[in-house]
Design a protein around this motif. Structure first.
Motif, PDB file in Angstrom:
ATOM      1  N   GLU A  90       1.049  -0.928  -0.061  1.00 27.46           N
ATOM      2  CA  GLU A  90       0.127  -0.035   0.074  1.00 27.46           C
ATOM      3  C   GLU A  90       0.771   1.333  -0.195  1.00 27.46           C
ATOM      4  O   GLU A  90       2.029   1.392   0.489  1.00 27.46           O
ATOM      5  CB  GLU A  90      -0.831   0.149   1.372  1.00 27.46           C
ATOM      6  N   SER A  91       0.419   2.170  -0.716  1.00 24.74           N
ATOM      7  CA  SER A  91       1.210   3.420  -0.781  1.00 24.74           C
ATOM      8  C   SER A  91       1.186   4.088   0.772  1.00 24.74           C
ATOM      9  O   SER A  91       0.031   4.185   1.208  1.00 24.74           O
ATOM     10  CB  SER A  91       0.628   4.554  -1.652  1.00 24.74           C
ATOM     11  N   ALA A  92       2.447   4.766   0.945  1.00 24.99           N
ATOM     12  CA  ALA A  92       2.540   5.652   2.065  1.00 24.99           C
ATOM     13  C   ALA A  92       1.357   6.814   1.961  1.00 24.99           C
ATOM     14  O   ALA A  92       0.947   7.055   1.099  1.00 24.99           O
ATOM     15  CB  ALA A  92       3.864   6.291   2.480  1.00 24.99           C
ATOM     16  N   ALA A  93       1.100   7.288   3.182  1.00 20.15           N
ATOM     17  CA  ALA A  93       0.085   8.275   3.375  1.00 20.15           C
ATOM     18  C   ALA A  93       0.674   9.650   3.036  1.00 20.15           C
ATOM     19  O   ALA A  93       0.998  10.516   3.981  1.00 20.15           O
ATOM     20  CB  ALA A  93      -0.544   8.182   4.881  1.00 20.15           C
ATOM     21  N   VAL A  94       0.972   9.957   1.691  1.00 22.02           N
ATOM     22  CA  VAL A  94       1.327  11.267   1.387  1.00 22.02           C
ATOM     23  C   VAL A  94       0.565  11.504  -0.008  1.00 22.02           C
ATOM     24  O   VAL A  94       0.610  10.846  -0.787  1.00 22.02           O
ATOM     25  CB  VAL A  94       2.960  10.930   0.878  1.00 22.02           C
ATOM     26  N   GLU A  95       0.259  12.855   0.186  1.00 22.08           N
ATOM     27  CA  GLU A  95      -0.735  13.383  -0.963  1.00 22.08           C
ATOM     28  C   GLU A  95      -0.009  14.800  -1.449  1.00 22.08           C
ATOM     29  O   GLU A  95       0.497  15.405  -0.667  1.00 22.08           O
ATOM     30  CB  GLU A  95      -2.179  13.835  -0.486  1.00 22.08           C
ATOM     31  N   PHE A  96       0.211  14.599  -2.708  1.00 24.74           N
ATOM     32  CA  PHE A  96       0.942  15.693  -3.247  1.00 24.74           C
ATOM     33  C   PHE A  96       0.018  16.621  -3.851  1.00 24.74           C
ATOM     34  O   PHE A  96      -0.888  16.729  -4.118  1.00 24.74           O
ATOM     35  CB  PHE A  96       1.722  15.047  -4.640  1.00 24.74           C
ATOM     36  N   ARG A  97       0.300  18.066  -3.266  1.00 29.25           N
ATOM     37  CA  ARG A  97      -0.658  19.147  -3.853  1.00 29.25           C
ATOM     38  C   ARG A  97       0.283  20.219  -4.616  1.00 29.25           C
ATOM     39  O   ARG A  97       1.400  20.453  -4.313  1.00 29.25           O
ATOM     40  CB  ARG A  97      -1.023  20.009  -2.318  1.00 29.25           C
ATOM     41  N   ILE A  98      -0.243  20.387  -5.878  1.00 29.53           N
ATOM     42  CA  ILE A  98       0.268  20.816  -6.911  1.00 29.53           C
ATOM     43  C   ILE A  98      -0.241  22.453  -6.877  1.00 29.53           C
ATOM     44  O   ILE A  98      -1.517  22.446  -7.145  1.00 29.53           O
ATOM     45  CB  ILE A  98       0.071  20.335  -8.212  1.00 29.53           C
ATOM     46  N   ASP A  99       0.592  23.348  -6.800  1.00 29.59           N
ATOM     47  CA  ASP A  99       0.320  24.784  -7.077  1.00 29.59           C
ATOM     48  C   ASP A  99       0.521  25.278  -8.423  1.00 29.59           C
ATOM     49  O   ASP A  99       1.772  25.684  -8.505  1.00 29.59           O
ATOM     50  CB  ASP A  99       0.797  25.687  -5.816  1.00 29.59           C
ATOM     51  N   ARG A 100      -0.315  25.317  -9.266  1.00 28.21           N
ATOM     52  CA  ARG A 100       0.035  25.899 -10.769  1.00 28.21           C
ATOM     53  C   ARG A 100       0.518  27.188 -10.846  1.00 28.21           C
ATOM     54  O   ARG A 100       1.063  27.578 -11.839  1.00 28.21           O
ATOM     55  CB  ARG A 100      -1.107  25.613 -11.500  1.00 28.21           C
ATOM     56  N   LEU A 116       5.986   5.020  -2.371  1.00 32.64           N
ATOM     57  CA  LEU A 116       5.361   6.170  -2.809  1.00 32.64           C
ATOM     58  C   LEU A 116       4.150   5.819  -3.571  1.00 32.64           C
ATOM     59  O   LEU A 116       4.187   4.982  -4.454  1.00 32.64           O
ATOM     60  CB  LEU A 116       6.414   6.895  -3.515  1.00 32.64           C
ATOM     61  N   PRO A 117       3.134   6.788  -3.917  1.00 32.40           N
ATOM     62  CA  PRO A 117       2.148   6.504  -4.789  1.00 32.40           C
ATOM     63  C   PRO A 117       2.567   6.426  -6.193  1.00 32.40           C
ATOM     64  O   PRO A 117       3.539   6.883  -6.461  1.00 32.40           O
ATOM     65  CB  PRO A 117       1.371   7.951  -4.611  1.00 32.40           C
ATOM     66  N   THR A 140      -3.798  14.546  -8.980  1.00 30.77           N
ATOM     67  CA  THR A 140      -3.349  15.863  -9.297  1.00 30.77           C
ATOM     68  C   THR A 140      -3.504  16.117 -10.741  1.00 30.77           C
ATOM     69  O   THR A 140      -3.545  17.474 -11.015  1.00 30.77           O
ATOM     70  CB  THR A 140      -2.043  16.046  -9.149  1.00 30.77           C
ATOM     71  N   ALA A 141      -4.225  15.500 -11.752  1.00 28.74           N
ATOM     72  CA  ALA A 141      -4.480  15.851 -13.218  1.00 28.74           C
ATOM     73  C   ALA A 141      -2.932  16.288 -13.833  1.00 28.74           C
ATOM     74  O   ALA A 141      -3.195  17.409 -14.548  1.00 28.74           O
ATOM     75  CB  ALA A 141      -5.512  16.860 -13.303  1.00 28.74           C
ATOM     76  N   ILE A 142      -1.970  15.620 -13.364  1.00 34.51           N
ATOM     77  CA  ILE A 142      -0.526  16.349 -14.208  1.00 34.51           C
ATOM     78  C   ILE A 142      -0.154  15.261 -15.105  1.00 34.51           C
ATOM     79  O   ILE A 142      -0.525  13.933 -14.952  1.00 34.51           O
ATOM     80  CB  ILE A 142       0.521  16.567 -13.161  1.00 34.51           C
ATOM     81  N   ASN A 143       0.881  15.281 -15.952  1.00 28.33           N
ATOM     82  CA  ASN A 143       1.312  14.351 -16.771  1.00 28.33           C
ATOM     83  C   ASN A 143       2.085  13.382 -16.094  1.00 28.33           C
ATOM     84  O   ASN A 143       3.078  13.805 -15.139  1.00 28.33           O
ATOM     85  CB  ASN A 143       2.245  15.118 -17.767  1.00 28.33           C
ATOM     86  N   PRO A 144       1.942  11.958 -16.600  1.00 29.17           N
ATOM     87  CA  PRO A 144       2.645  11.144 -15.852  1.00 29.17           C
ATOM     88  C   PRO A 144       3.956  11.120 -15.965  1.00 29.17           C
ATOM     89  O   PRO A 144       4.773  10.564 -14.955  1.00 29.17           O
ATOM     90  CB  PRO A 144       2.269   9.849 -16.445  1.00 29.17           C
ATOM     91  N   ASN A 145       4.640  11.685 -17.033  1.00 27.70           N
ATOM     92  CA  ASN A 145       6.146  11.937 -17.036  1.00 27.70           C
ATOM     93  C   ASN A 145       6.531  12.960 -16.083  1.00 27.70           C
ATOM     94  O   ASN A 145       7.900  12.741 -15.929  1.00 27.70           O
ATOM     95  CB  ASN A 145       6.242  12.227 -18.532  1.00 27.70           C
TER      96      ASN A 145
END
Length: 136
Positions: A3-13, A42-43, A52-57
């Motif tokens: 299971e992924s660790a409890a980390v959520e990335f927040r992207i500020d565009r 990691l997730p 986050t709707a960002i590019n997988p790359n």
């Protein structure tokens, strides 16, 4: 599958900071605070993209940077895992310093400072305190 660790990335565009660097910085912060520990996964890129709707790359670029720094390792077919932590804030300072900092921030808010004011003041004091240190 782990299971992924409890980390959520927040992207500020609007931050002006490259998206992959935001992921790197947030991962390093989680390592410093003890949110992520060696062995945590990691997730996946897919999980980050969905959240986050960002590019997988972009995610993969961030993970490669973290791997280059020796913080994580990719395990083919299993995911990306934390290899080591950063700092010792979670171990040596824990709740007492966090509580003091929280109280200081509440005092600053009560004095009429907003988040940007508090951040600017904190950063100024932090920078002047560590001025001349190589690790700053």
């Amino acid at each position: 599958m782990a299971e992924s660790a409890a980390v959520e990335f927040r992207i500020d565009r609007r931050s002006g900071v490259a998206t992959y660097l935001q992921i790197v910085q947030q991962t390093k912060q989680a390592l410093r605070l003890g949110v992520l520990e060696p062995g945590d996964r990691l997730p996946t890129a897919r999980e980050v993209v969905e959240a986050t709707a960002i590019n997988p790359n972009t995610v993969l670029k961030a993970y490669r940077e973290l791997e280059r720094e020796g913080l994580v390792e990719a395990r083919r077919g299993l995911g990306t895992f934390v290899r080591r932590t950063l700092g010792s804030a979670a171990v040596t300072t824990g709740p007492p310093l966090r509580a003091e900092l929280t109280e200081w921030i509440r005092t600053a808010r009560a004095a009429g400072l907003d988040k940007d004011d508090v951040s600017a003041l904190f950063t100024d004091v932090l920078d002047s305190t560590f001025k001349g240190d190589q690790d700053s």
